[in-house]
Design an enzyme around this catalytic site. Structure first.
Site, mmCIF file in Angstrom:
data_model
loop_
_atom_site.group_PDB
_atom_site.id
_atom_site.type_symbol
_atom_site.label_atom_id
_atom_site.label_comp_id
_atom_site.label_asym_id
_atom_site.label_seq_id
_atom_site.Cartn_x
_atom_site.Cartn_y
_atom_site.Cartn_z
ATOM 1 N N LYS A 133 0.864 -1.189 0.000
ATOM 2 C CA LYS A 133 0.000 0.000 0.000
ATOM 3 C C LYS A 133 0.896 1.233 0.000
ATOM 4 C CE LYS A 133 -4.411 1.040 0.190
ATOM 5 N NZ LYS A 133 -5.593 0.248 -0.202
ATOM 6 N N ASP A 173 -7.114 4.336 -4.434
ATOM 7 C CA ASP A 173 -7.736 4.218 -3.115
ATOM 8 C C ASP A 173 -8.336 5.609 -2.864
ATOM 9 O OD1 ASP A 173 -7.783 2.196 -0.654
ATOM 10 O OD2 ASP A 173 -7.477 4.157 0.214
#
Ligand code: NDP
Ligand code: 2IT
Length: 451
Positions: A133, A173
């Site tokens: 991430k 995201d």
């Protein structure tokens, strides 16, 4: 002994205690780890290899953390600086894979919690993807397209040396959608002189997959539908509250309505709207994707609707089904109890870690249905995996093909979680099942590969 939780296994307790010291300033990361480790107790106790090989101790430590300076020039000619991150958590079952978040609340703890969750989520998809991430504390809100482009170019100028189609494949995201992915892709291509599937969520004209935009929201509803049906329920006639009004929320609304539900409330970080006649996802699409405006302006389209300032109040709207699709820890214990008191039969997580531990305990005590994010929001990354497959074979599949594969994957994840929960003596506990099923594949790969 620092821990206060219900875990009894000495090995798991020692890993958790050690982490609490080392990561004392990373509360979201500790929260995500603790939630997983609690579920793994029966697994660790039945197979001594996990302790002998210190699989858990290795899993809670990212393989690599990159933090970097992101300087960019604003429209006034002033030099701004943000902090960039990429956490490459685990590559046991495939290249690192996971989104990039652009939001002022981003810090190392947030990116590590998201990266940790991603490892298990990606494993659940059954596709060959490790977990990672990244992101930055840059706030795209209120910035011009030019400022966003210059930020993305600067971010990728550093990130490009750490990623690649067989190494690490970022995606979107919060705050990263089609616009940002385009700028990031353009800069990668310019610097590396390679046209390659290094990012997913790309535009359709340059290697994106049909149905990736819809995938997380659609997948969430396919998962919820499977869980509802397994419990003798369905979406038909249900009042649904969806928090957020971004990528996940918009397409959760669309699929939910197709499955027979009625979405009566949605939100953004400023407040929420209630429309008892049902919110048309196309209006939210227009407000958020086209105009980049606030949800309050829904009243300009539907004057009979109601707007309430403050986002957390959305959980006081009586509903049958709640789908948190905004951000972490958005449902606390009190909100969970309010939902339950108002007759809610299930909470299905679209956002990552939207329920606090107190909220999850309340769902469990009340016996309502609960799907954990790492299982029910896996449709986004699963379809990213399908985008990678299409890029590799230099072909693109139809919307129907991708959507059918997504539906099959989500139903498969539900079945895998339910089966794992039952096998380890926790029938019906999809949260524990998700953690266990996600863990087993990654742990097995780690055992085969040595330290
Ligand atoms: P978007 O940026 O498209 O939308 C985010 C939405 O959540 C906006 O409505 C935003 O409101 C709201 N929001 C964000 N931060 C906060 C906050 N701190 N408090 C209240 N509201 C907030 O993001 P996505 O829809 O892509 O992501 C939503 C969630 O889903 C995140 O948890 C993400 O990690 C998760 N997720 C996303 C996937 C994807 O494929 N995109 C896949 C799996 C999970 P505002 O506009 O006012 O900021
Ligand atoms: O949290 C997530 O799974 C995502 N933001 C999607 C990641 C991806 O690589 O598609």
């Amino acid at each position: 002994m620092l821990t206060t939780m219900s875990m009894k296994n000495a090995y798991l307790l020692s890993v958790m205690d050690d982490l609490k010291v080392k990561s004392a300033h990373e509360p979201e990361f500790l929260q995500a780890v603790e939630e997983v480790l609690e579920s793994l107790e029966p697994v660790v106790e039945t197979d001594p290899r996990y302790e002998r090989q210190n699989i858990i101790g290795r899993m809670v430590e990212p393989e690599r953390v990159v933090m970097f300076r992101v300087p960019w020039v604003d429209d006034g000619g002033k030099v701004q600086v943000n902090r960039g991150y990429r956490v490459q958590f685990n590559s046991a079952i495939g290249p690192y894979k996971g989104g990039l978040r652009l939001h002022p609340s981003v810090n190392l703890s947030v990116i590590k919690f998201l990266g940790f969750e991603q490892v298990f989520k990606n494993s659940l998809t059954t596709l060959p993807m490790g977990g990672g991430k990244g992101g930055s504390d840059f706030d795209p809100k209120g910035k011009s397209d030019g400022e966003v482009m210059r930020f993305c170019q600067s971010f990728m100028t550093e990130l490009q040396r750490h990623i690649g189609p067989d190494t690490d494949v970022p995606a979107g995201d919060i705050g990263v959608g089609a616009r940002e992915i385009g700028f990031l892709f353009g800069q990668y291509k310019k610097i590396r002189n390679e046209f390659t599937g290094v990012l997913t969520g790309k535009g359709l004209s340059y290697g994106g997959s049909l149905a990736r935009t819809e995938a997380t929201g659609f997948g969430l509803c396919y998962f919820a539908d499977a869980q509802l049906r397994d419990n003798g329920q369905s979406f038909a006639g249900k009042r649904v509250v969806i928090s957020g009004s971004g990528n996940v929320a918009i397409y959760a609304n669309q699929k939910c309505v197709q499955l027979g539900g009625k979405v009566i409330a949605m939100s953004d970080s400023n407040g929420y709207i209630v429309d008892e006649n049902g919110i048309d996802y196309k209006v939210i699409q227009e407000i958020k994707e086209v105009k980049r405006d606030r949800i309050k302006t829904y009243l300009d389209y539907v004057p009979s609707a109601r707007y309430v300032e403050g986002c957390s109040g959305i959980w006081t709207v009586p509903c049958d089904i709640a789908m948190p699709c905004a951000t972490q820890n958005e449902i606390g214990e009190n909100s969970a109890k309010t939902l339950i008191a108002n007759g809610c039969i299930g909470v299905f997580e679209g956002a990552n870690m939207p329920s606090t531990p107190g909220a999850i305990a309340a769902y469990q005590a009340a016996g309502i249905l609960f799907s954990p994010a790492k299982a029910s929001n896996a449709g986004g990354v699963a379809t990213s995996g399908l985008e990678m497959s299409q890029n590799s074979e230099r072909l693109s599949w139809t919307f129907e093909e991708v959507d059918a594969k997504l539906k099959g994957i989500m139903e498969g994840i539900y079945a895998a979680c339910a089966a794992a929960a039952e096998k380890y003596g926790m029938k019906g506990n999809i949260q524990a099942g998700a953690n266990i099923a996600g863990f087993l594949k990654v742990a097995d790969a780690m055992l085969w590969q040595g330290i």
